[in-house]
Design a protein around this motif. Sequence first.
Motif, short mmCIF file in Angstrom:
data_model
loop_
_atom_site.label_atom_id
_atom_site.label_comp_id
_atom_site.label_asym_id
_atom_site.label_seq_id
_atom_site.Cartn_x
_atom_site.Cartn_y
_atom_site.Cartn_z
N ASP A 1 15.00 -49.48 15.41
CA ASP A 1 14.59 -49.74 16.90
C ASP A 1 15.58 -49.08 17.81
O ASP A 1 15.24 -49.38 19.06
CB ASP A 1 14.68 -51.26 16.85
CG ASP A 1 13.65 -52.00 16.12
OD1 ASP A 1 12.71 -51.29 15.96
OD2 ASP A 1 14.02 -53.15 15.52
N VAL A 2 16.48 -48.44 17.45
CA VAL A 2 17.61 -47.85 18.56
C VAL A 2 16.94 -46.72 19.03
O VAL A 2 16.25 -45.78 18.20
CB VAL A 2 18.86 -47.39 17.64
CG1 VAL A 2 19.71 -46.80 18.71
CG2 VAL A 2 19.33 -48.78 17.36
N LYS A 3 17.07 -46.31 20.38
CA LYS A 3 16.52 -45.26 21.07
C LYS A 3 17.66 -44.61 21.63
O LYS A 3 18.65 -45.11 22.23
CB LYS A 3 15.83 -45.86 22.34
CG LYS A 3 14.34 -46.55 21.75
CD LYS A 3 13.53 -46.83 23.20
CE LYS A 3 12.97 -45.52 23.88
NZ LYS A 3 12.17 -45.94 24.94
N VAL A 4 17.65 -43.27 21.27
CA VAL A 4 18.76 -42.31 21.64
C VAL A 4 18.34 -41.32 22.74
O VAL A 4 17.36 -40.53 22.41
CB VAL A 4 19.36 -41.62 20.32
CG1 VAL A 4 20.57 -40.56 20.66
CG2 VAL A 4 20.03 -42.82 19.54
N LEU A 5 19.18 -40.88 23.73
CA LEU A 5 18.77 -39.73 24.69
C LEU A 5 19.72 -38.58 23.97
O LEU A 5 21.02 -39.14 24.00
CB LEU A 5 19.06 -40.06 25.85
CG LEU A 5 18.61 -38.89 26.74
CD1 LEU A 5 17.28 -38.75 27.07
CD2 LEU A 5 19.51 -39.12 28.35
N TYR A 6 19.27 -37.59 23.37
CA TYR A 6 20.28 -36.45 22.89
C TYR A 6 20.29 -35.32 23.88
O TYR A 6 19.22 -34.67 24.13
CB TYR A 6 19.51 -35.96 21.67
CG TYR A 6 20.42 -34.81 20.96
CD1 TYR A 6 21.72 -34.97 20.63
CD2 TYR A 6 19.71 -33.77 20.43
CE1 TYR A 6 22.42 -33.89 20.13
CE2 TYR A 6 20.26 -32.61 19.98
CZ TYR A 6 21.77 -32.85 19.94
OH TYR A 6 22.38 -31.78 19.31
#
Length: 205
Positions: free
Chosen positions: A31-36
């Motif tokens: 469920d973790v959202k990451v901006l890379y």
Amino acid sequence: MNSKKLFLTSSGLSADMKKKFFDIIGKCPEDVKVLYIPTAGIETDGAREGFAVCFQELSSMGIRYENILVYNLELILSKDYQRTYSTCVTDPYMLTRLLTIEELQSFDAVVVSGGDAAVLCREMIRTGFDRTIEKAINNGLVYVGISAGSMYAAGNLDDGLNIINNPIIPHWNGTKIIELPDFGETIKIVDDQAVYVEDDCISLI
């Protein structure tokens, strides 16, 4: 009130760091959202190799690919540029424009890759994303820096975030340090180390 939380790593999160990362976020990995942000590493093939490694690491942590947004600042217009032929685009897709604070805070973490810290800093300033990400960090967005991404957040660059006063030297091949140096002195970290920042407290992990 949210607090600043940053992992300033040499080459990414170790097993202990990953546990701390998920404990802080408080969500299941899927469920973790990451901006890379790959911007520091787009000008040499050696740095570009790091993209595959970073994606593999995020996947091995259980973070789903569809929850990772690759946001390359070099594709974003300069902050003072007035659009000309694209004025017909009334709702530009987020990958082509500066993210708002609200959009950035829909992510749980931002991962800023390695490469050239000066390139990263240049693009942060050119687009105005430097101020946006600083506000988001202060509002609780977890920041994970890798090599150049760590240097940008530390005291290496006059125009960096300067979250801590100490410059960071990643990939140190000398003696592994076991305690932090004095205020403002260079922190030399080996590839399984990181500087962890929580508000005004910094520690080695």
